[in-house]
Design an enzyme around this catalytic site. Structure first.
Site, PDB file in Angstrom:
ATOM      1  N   TRP A  96      69.732   8.722   1.148  1.00 21.78           N
ATOM      2  CA  TRP A  96      69.718  10.074   1.679  1.00 21.78           C
ATOM      3  C   TRP A  96      69.264  10.241   3.021  1.00 21.78           C
ATOM      4  CZ3 TRP A  96      73.426  11.927  -0.947  1.00 21.78           C
ATOM      5  CH2 TRP A  96      73.447  11.753  -2.255  1.00 21.78           C
ATOM      6  N   ASP A 103      63.571  16.963   4.230  1.00 19.70           N
ATOM      7  CA  ASP A 103      64.337  16.940   3.144  1.00 19.70           C
ATOM      8  C   ASP A 103      63.674  16.772   1.829  1.00 19.70           C
ATOM      9  OD1 ASP A 103      66.229  16.833   1.130  1.00 19.70           O
ATOM     10  OD2 ASP A 103      67.242  15.098   1.733  1.00 19.70           O
ATOM     11  N   LYS A 134      67.357  20.498  -8.486  1.00 16.31           N
ATOM     12  CA  LYS A 134      66.512  19.420  -8.987  1.00 16.31           C
ATOM     13  C   LYS A 134      65.375  20.339  -9.826  1.00 16.31           C
ATOM     14  CE  LYS A 134      68.555  16.032  -7.135  1.00 16.31           C
ATOM     15  NZ  LYS A 134      69.188  15.063  -7.784  1.00 16.31           N
TER      16      LYS A 134
END
Length: 355
Positions: free
Chosen positions: A99, A166, A190
């Protein structure tokens, strides 16, 4: 009983499912939450409460805005440099996994990404430390938790430049000092709610300084001015996020859920370290509390163990396709009893297969 260790979308509390399902049938006067106008006072109240809960749970200081956007963290990879990085300028990035690499890839469309440190040399199984961040960088970006490799950043580096994070897979799981960040973004799927919305927490004063021409839909300022309703928002996703944030508050907030997350992670890592059939894949000091990654000493036993676990109610522990092995994601709503069940199955399997 099924125990959901899936990496995302996340497990949600049963009471949230019940409340959300009722709203699908009847949110107000027989109308479903799926069909009401986002411009109604009732839904405006939902957005206002969701924003208020984010600020309250994370103790967001004055001078920050909270947004509910769309496009996931993947869109933020581009929105961040578009809004903060002028053409020809450089931003600093910490490379800790897939990511982070995707975020780095997007920067080239607006300026230059300088990788200040990387753990690629060890397949991203640790968090780099003792690196320098150039003070002339437009901002410093890092990914706080790496779902694929199972590492997490617990210590924020000291720097005078704006910090962007992030925080998709560990937001709301532990106490953070928001004042040390200038922009936090997180795909909600999440620990916040279902897939479909993205939370952005941004320090207002860092905006409006780039020379870029920013399309309205990708301009943070437009979304702030529009109260997260520049265009039609993901109504149901925001509503369920609000319910889930209510649940988190009722649990005692982030500080209390952090204690539970620590207990869950310790129990599972302890069994991985104790059990001769299993071994962890990451540096011990950088082990994620959200995504516990491990393999078997004998790879030939991995498929039999996965089958055994699934037959006994364990869902979602197969490792990411790029690294293999196992990944047990233990997000906020997963009870510690599920961790105890997995640990017990690991012990039973070991008893059957130890030579």
């Amino acid at each position: 009983m099924r125990h959901n260790f899936g990496a995302g979308p996340c497990i949600l509390p049963q009471e949230v499912f019940k409340q959300a399902s009722q709203a699908v049938l009847d949110f107000k006067d027989g109308l479903s939450i799926l069909e009401i106008s986002h411009r109604t006072p009732e839904f405006e109240a939902v957005v206002a409460e969701a924003v208020k809960l984010v600020k309250e749970l994370l103790n967001v200081p004055e001078g920050y805005s909270v947004l509910f956007l769309q496009g996931g963290a993947s869109l933020q990879f581009a929105m961040v440099p578009m809004n903060l990085l002028s053409e020809g300028k450089t931003a600093s990035y910490l490379e800790t996994g897939v990511w982070a690499n995707k975020a780095i890839k997007e920067v080239k469309n607006f300026g230059t990404a300088q990788i200040v440190a990387s753990s690629k040399d060890a397949n991203f199984t640790y968090i780099p430390k003792d690196y320098a961040i150039p003070e002339d960088s437009a901002y410093f970006h890092f990914t706080s938790n790496n779902t694929i490799y199972g590492t997490e950043v617990f210590n924020l580096p000291e720097t005078k430049i704006p910090v962007v994070c992030d925080m998709s897979s560990d937001i709301m799981s532990r106490v953070i000092d928001v004042s040390k960040y200038d922009l936090i973004y997180a795909g909600a799927q999440k620990n916040i709610g279902p897939a479909g919305s993205t939370v952005v927490i941004i320090k207002d004063e860092i905006l409006g300084k780039t020379t870029n021409k920013i399309p309205s839909m990708l301009n943070y300022k437009e979304h702030i001015d529009g109260g997260s309703m520049y265009n039609t928002p993901p109504v149901f996703a925001i509503y369920v996020a609000m319910l889930n944030l209510r649940w988190l508050k009722s649990k005692g907030g982030v500080a209390e859920i952090e204690k539970e997350n620590i207990a869950k992670a310790r129990a599972l890592y302890a069994e991985i370290d104790r059990n001769p059939l299993f071994k962890g894949t990451c540096a011990v000091e950088d082990r994620s509390r959200m995504n516990v990654c491990f393999v078997m000493e004998n790879p030939e036993l991995e498929k039999p163990f996965l089958k055994f676990a699934e037959e006994n109610g364990i869902e979602g522990i197969k490792g990411h396709r790029s690294v293999g092995g196992f990944r047990a994601s233990i997000y906020n709503a997963l009870p510690i009893t599920s961790v105890h069940t997995l640990v017990e199955l690991m012990q039973i399997f070991a008893e059957k297969h130890q030579k």
